[in-house]
Design an enzyme around this catalytic site. Sequence first.
Site, short mmCIF file in Angstrom:
data_model
loop_
_atom_site.label_atom_id
_atom_site.label_comp_id
_atom_site.label_asym_id
_atom_site.label_seq_id
_atom_site.Cartn_x
_atom_site.Cartn_y
_atom_site.Cartn_z
N ARG A 107 0.81 -1.21 0.00
CA ARG A 107 0.00 0.00 0.00
C ARG A 107 0.85 1.26 0.00
O ARG A 107 0.32 2.37 0.03
CB ARG A 107 -0.83 -0.01 1.28
CG ARG A 107 -2.29 0.05 1.00
CD ARG A 107 -2.96 -0.30 2.31
NE ARG A 107 -4.27 0.19 2.36
CZ ARG A 107 -5.33 -0.60 2.43
NH1 ARG A 107 -5.21 -1.90 2.40
NH2 ARG A 107 -6.51 -0.07 2.54
N ARG A 146 -22.13 -0.84 2.63
CA ARG A 146 -21.49 -2.15 2.82
C ARG A 146 -21.87 -2.74 4.18
O ARG A 146 -21.94 -2.04 5.19
CB ARG A 146 -19.97 -2.02 2.74
CG ARG A 146 -19.29 -3.34 3.12
CD ARG A 146 -17.86 -3.41 2.72
NE ARG A 146 -17.05 -2.38 3.37
CZ ARG A 146 -15.77 -2.23 3.12
NH1 ARG A 146 -15.16 -3.02 2.26
NH2 ARG A 146 -15.09 -1.28 3.72
N ARG A 189 -9.78 7.78 4.21
CA ARG A 189 -9.19 6.60 3.56
C ARG A 189 -8.96 6.88 2.06
O ARG A 189 -7.96 6.44 1.49
CB ARG A 189 -10.10 5.38 3.74
CG ARG A 189 -10.03 4.81 5.16
CD ARG A 189 -11.18 3.89 5.47
NE ARG A 189 -11.24 2.73 4.60
CZ ARG A 189 -12.35 2.04 4.36
NH1 ARG A 189 -13.50 2.40 4.93
NH2 ARG A 189 -12.32 0.99 3.58
P1 AP5 Z 1 -8.73 -2.85 4.10
O1 AP5 Z 1 -9.59 -3.75 4.87
O2 AP5 Z 1 -7.77 -3.41 3.13
O3 AP5 Z 1 -9.68 -1.77 3.43
P2 AP5 Z 1 -9.62 -1.00 2.03
O4 AP5 Z 1 -8.42 -1.15 1.19
O5 AP5 Z 1 -9.96 0.38 2.41
O6 AP5 Z 1 -10.63 -1.73 1.15
P3 AP5 Z 1 -12.06 -2.21 1.54
O7 AP5 Z 1 -11.99 -3.53 2.22
O8 AP5 Z 1 -12.80 -1.10 2.19
O9 AP5 Z 1 -12.67 -2.35 0.06
P4 AP5 Z 1 -12.61 -3.54 -0.97
O10 AP5 Z 1 -11.86 -3.07 -2.18
O11 AP5 Z 1 -12.19 -4.82 -0.36
O12 AP5 Z 1 -14.15 -3.60 -1.39
P5 AP5 Z 1 -15.30 -4.68 -1.10
O13 AP5 Z 1 -15.06 -5.89 -1.94
O14 AP5 Z 1 -15.50 -4.86 0.37
O15 AP5 Z 1 -7.87 -1.94 5.11
C1 AP5 Z 1 -8.46 -1.34 6.24
C2 AP5 Z 1 -7.42 -0.57 7.04
O16 AP5 Z 1 -6.37 -1.45 7.48
C3 AP5 Z 1 -6.68 0.53 6.28
O17 AP5 Z 1 -7.42 1.74 6.27
C4 AP5 Z 1 -5.38 0.63 7.08
O18 AP5 Z 1 -5.58 1.35 8.28
C5 AP5 Z 1 -5.10 -0.81 7.45
N1 AP5 Z 1 -4.24 -1.50 6.46
C6 AP5 Z 1 -4.61 -2.54 5.66
N2 AP5 Z 1 -3.58 -2.91 4.88
C7 AP5 Z 1 -2.54 -2.09 5.20
C8 AP5 Z 1 -1.20 -1.96 4.71
N3 AP5 Z 1 -0.71 -2.76 3.75
N4 AP5 Z 1 -0.44 -1.00 5.25
C9 AP5 Z 1 -0.89 -0.17 6.22
N5 AP5 Z 1 -2.15 -0.23 6.72
C10 AP5 Z 1 -2.96 -1.18 6.21
O19 AP5 Z 1 -16.55 -3.89 -1.73
C11 AP5 Z 1 -17.03 -2.70 -1.15
C12 AP5 Z 1 -18.56 -2.64 -1.24
O20 AP5 Z 1 -18.95 -2.52 -2.61
C13 AP5 Z 1 -19.27 -3.91 -0.72
O21 AP5 Z 1 -20.46 -3.51 -0.13
C14 AP5 Z 1 -19.51 -4.74 -1.99
O22 AP5 Z 1 -20.66 -5.58 -1.86
C15 AP5 Z 1 -19.74 -3.65 -3.04
N6 AP5 Z 1 -19.23 -4.01 -4.36
C16 AP5 Z 1 -18.09 -4.68 -4.65
N7 AP5 Z 1 -17.92 -4.79 -5.97
C17 AP5 Z 1 -18.97 -4.15 -6.55
C18 AP5 Z 1 -19.35 -3.90 -7.90
N8 AP5 Z 1 -18.60 -4.33 -8.94
N9 AP5 Z 1 -20.50 -3.19 -8.13
C19 AP5 Z 1 -21.27 -2.73 -7.08
N10 AP5 Z 1 -20.94 -2.96 -5.77
C20 AP5 Z 1 -19.81 -3.64 -5.52
MG MG Z 2 -11.58 -5.42 1.58
#
Ligand code: AP5
Ligand code: MG
Length: 239
Positions: A107, A146, A189
């Site tokens: 990241r 979500r 974020r």
């Molecule tokens: P993390 O859990 O990785 O969160 P993120 O990157 O912010 O990503 P999300 O999990 O929120 O989104 P996603 O892309 O997985 O989407 P999803 O499939 O759920 O990290 C959280 C925290 O941890 C960070 O802020 C940081 O503090 C820390 N962290 C993690 N890794 C780190 C690192 N390497 N270094 C430092 N800190 C770190 O989908 C989202 C929603 O949209 C769902 O409701 C889903 O049903 C819907 N959806 C999905 N696809 C579609 C589509 N094609 N069309 C319509 N709706 C859709």
């Molecule tokens: Mg995720």
Amino acid sequence: MPDSGVGREAGSLRAPVSELNLILLGPPGAGKGTQAERLTEDFDLPYISTGDMLREAVKAGTGLGKEAKSYMDKGELVPDEVIIGVILEKVESPEAADGFILDGFPRTIAQAEALDEAFAKLGRDLTAVILLEVPDEELVRRLSGRRVSPAGRPYHVDFNPPKVPGKCDVDGSDLIQRDDDKPEVVRKRLEVYHAQTAPLVDYYEDKGILRRFDGTLPPTEVHDHVRATIATLRLEDEL
Ligand code: AP5
Ligand code: MG
């Protein structure tokens, strides 16, 4: 979610193909977790999600969890020195020897360089970086609706609803809203993504392993495109 890569292609007489070392890259809410769930099943790969690991550590009250919580609650990144060792250990574990799907790591450029360095020492290569592209307005809509199971399986009240409202399709557990899906944390974020993670797009493009996907399509269509690309990469590798 499946987290073990053992037993790939049971019954097949084919020789094992070379490893598929995949990274899912994209902003918060792009669909990384949604696609990972499908791809781990398609390709029988272990799934390594830094977000899920950190949330489990917070829940269990471990040292890592205590250190990570304040950053996560604010929507900031956990410091590189806290996360790099933990993830490299996973990637280098025997379960990930035939490949993996990494979601949420790297990241930062420093994390990407640490992964490259570790892989160079092991003589391994990244196969592809799957970038899911979605504009910010759509991300805000997705994150506000979500809901997740305690194991981290993502749903959306409108775009990807569970069969029974409020319950996980797989284990029937109650769905919850993630603490960092509050609007003010979501804004932070997104800011952090653009400042610290988006530079990885150029980093991996320069290495020739970036694959871009339109993440605004419905989840099944995104999945079809990504799966086809990975299948082709694997085929090319076998030839
Ligand atoms: P993390 O859990 O990785 O969160 P993120 O990157 O912010 O990503 P999300 O999990 O929120 O989104 P996603 O892309 O997985 O989407 P999803 O499939 O759920 O990290 C959280 C925290 O941890 C960070 O802020 C940081 O503090 C820390 N962290 C993690 N890794 C780190 C690192 N390497 N270094 C430092 N800190 C770190 O989908 C989202 C929603 O949209 C769902 O409701 C889903 O049903 C819907 N959806 C999905 N696809 C579609 C589509 N094609 N069309 C319509 N709706 C859709
Ligand atoms: Mg995720």
